[in-house]
Design a protein around this motif. Structure first.
Motif, mmCIF file in Angstrom:
data_model
loop_
_atom_site.group_PDB
_atom_site.id
_atom_site.type_symbol
_atom_site.label_atom_id
_atom_site.label_comp_id
_atom_site.label_asym_id
_atom_site.label_seq_id
_atom_site.Cartn_x
_atom_site.Cartn_y
_atom_site.Cartn_z
ATOM 1 N N MET A 1 2.008 17.080 30.983
ATOM 2 C CA MET A 1 2.996 16.337 31.727
ATOM 3 C C MET A 1 4.404 16.624 31.187
ATOM 4 O O MET A 1 5.367 16.540 31.923
ATOM 5 N N ALA A 2 4.481 16.995 29.919
ATOM 6 C CA ALA A 2 5.789 17.308 29.341
ATOM 7 C C ALA A 2 6.415 18.521 30.015
ATOM 8 O O ALA A 2 7.629 18.684 29.987
ATOM 9 N N LEU A 3 5.607 19.343 30.644
ATOM 10 C CA LEU A 3 6.133 20.489 31.383
ATOM 11 C C LEU A 3 6.541 20.077 32.794
ATOM 12 O O LEU A 3 7.554 20.546 33.313
ATOM 13 N N ALA A 4 5.777 19.198 33.408
ATOM 14 C CA ALA A 4 6.056 18.801 34.793
ATOM 15 C C ALA A 4 7.282 17.905 34.917
ATOM 16 O O ALA A 4 7.992 17.973 35.917
ATOM 17 N N VAL A 5 7.570 17.078 33.920
ATOM 18 C CA VAL A 5 8.678 16.124 34.029
ATOM 19 C C VAL A 5 10.042 16.801 34.089
ATOM 20 O O VAL A 5 10.877 16.416 34.914
ATOM 21 N N PRO A 6 10.344 17.805 33.260
ATOM 22 C CA PRO A 6 11.685 18.402 33.340
ATOM 23 C C PRO A 6 11.970 19.155 34.639
ATOM 24 O O PRO A 6 13.122 19.234 35.061
ATOM 25 N N ALA A 7 10.950 19.696 35.278
ATOM 26 C CA ALA A 7 11.167 20.525 36.474
ATOM 27 C C ALA A 7 11.952 19.816 37.576
ATOM 28 O O ALA A 7 12.892 20.394 38.119
ATOM 29 N N PRO A 8 11.612 18.569 37.951
ATOM 30 C CA PRO A 8 12.395 17.913 38.997
ATOM 31 C C PRO A 8 13.841 17.615 38.581
ATOM 32 O O PRO A 8 14.693 17.373 39.429
ATOM 33 N N LEU A 9 14.112 17.652 37.277
ATOM 34 C CA LEU A 9 15.455 17.352 36.794
ATOM 35 C C LEU A 9 16.391 18.558 36.844
ATOM 36 O O LEU A 9 17.587 18.403 36.622
ATOM 37 N N TRP A 10 15.874 19.737 37.127
ATOM 38 C CA TRP A 10 16.737 20.925 37.189
ATOM 39 C C TRP A 10 17.832 20.753 38.239
ATOM 40 O O TRP A 10 18.987 21.026 37.956
ATOM 41 N N PRO A 11 17.502 20.317 39.454
ATOM 42 C CA PRO A 11 18.570 20.193 40.456
ATOM 43 C C PRO A 11 19.498 18.996 40.231
ATOM 44 O O PRO A 11 20.682 19.071 40.526
ATOM 45 N N LYS A 12 18.940 17.875 39.749
ATOM 46 C CA LYS A 12 19.774 16.676 39.592
ATOM 47 C C LYS A 12 19.093 15.677 38.672
ATOM 48 O O LYS A 12 17.869 15.648 38.577
ATOM 49 N N PRO A 13 19.881 14.840 38.002
ATOM 50 C CA PRO A 13 19.305 13.778 37.173
ATOM 51 C C PRO A 13 18.562 12.748 38.031
ATOM 52 O O PRO A 13 18.904 12.542 39.196
ATOM 53 N N MET A 14 17.548 12.118 37.436
ATOM 54 C CA MET A 14 16.740 11.117 38.145
ATOM 55 C C MET A 14 16.267 10.056 37.161
ATOM 56 O O MET A 14 16.180 10.306 35.964
ATOM 57 N N HIS A 15 15.898 8.904 37.700
ATOM 58 C CA HIS A 15 15.239 7.897 36.883
ATOM 59 C C HIS A 15 13.735 8.165 36.963
ATOM 60 O O HIS A 15 13.264 8.865 37.878
ATOM 61 N N PRO A 16 12.954 7.671 35.994
ATOM 62 C CA PRO A 16 11.524 8.007 35.951
ATOM 63 C C PRO A 16 10.766 7.719 37.247
ATOM 64 O O PRO A 16 9.894 8.498 37.636
ATOM 65 N N TYR A 17 11.086 6.622 37.930
ATOM 66 C CA TYR A 17 10.389 6.332 39.187
ATOM 67 C C TYR A 17 10.657 7.437 40.209
ATOM 68 O O TYR A 17 9.755 7.866 40.938
ATOM 69 N N GLU A 18 11.888 7.923 40.259
ATOM 70 C CA GLU A 18 12.228 9.002 41.186
ATOM 71 C C GLU A 18 11.532 10.301 40.778
ATOM 72 O O GLU A 18 11.104 11.077 41.640
ATOM 73 N N ILE A 19 11.399 10.539 39.474
ATOM 74 C CA ILE A 19 10.654 11.714 38.999
ATOM 75 C C ILE A 19 9.216 11.636 39.501
ATOM 76 O O ILE A 19 8.674 12.603 40.039
#
Length: 135
Positions: A1-19
């Motif tokens: 999961m440590a690999l999957a979490v950063p990927a959505p953050l590449w385009p823009k910052p998010m809160h965990p629920y949005e991730i």
């Protein structure tokens, strides 16, 4: 999961629920073992290691504050260094390769193609050595 979490953050910052919503919407939960109950812990661990950082704290009306996280340059570099190895080297954990494939969008296109023949060579060598679990 440590690999999957950063990927959505590449385009823009998010809160965990949005991730979590983004990972579900993208179908990552079918290729990655994602425990949404531990998502905050994973984000905190990534923050502790300097891979993500707090970019904002939002509040809408009477709702609780939401901490927004963004990927750091160190997080981008770590992901970019980790992903090619996941693509290139066969492992017993089949889901890890599928996870890597599903997240390839974070890599420069020129960095992926050259790794696939290496993966094939490594897989052939592993099969020749009789390594269990390598197709």
């Amino acid at each position: 999961m440590a690999l999957a979490v950063p990927a959505p953050l590449w385009p823009k910052p998010m809160h965990p629920y949005e991730i979590a919503q983004t990972l579900r919407r993208q179908g990552k939960d079918s290729s990655t073992k994602i425990n949404y109950g531990s998502l905050h812990t994973v984000v905190q661990n990534l923050q502790k290691h300097g891979f993500v950082e707090v970019t904002d704290v939002e509040r809408q009306g009477d709702r609780p504050e939401r901490t927004v996280y963004g990927i750091t340059e160190a997080g981008r570099q770590e992901t970019a260094e980790w992903m090619p190895d996941l693509v290139a080297f066969p492992a017993k954990e089949y889901p890890i390769f599928e996870t890597a494939l599903s997240l390839l969008g974070v890599l420069h296109p020129g960095g992926v193609g050259p790794r696939l023949p290496r993966r094939d060579q490594e897989g052939r060598a592993a099969r020749h050595r009789g390594v269990e679990g390598v197709p």
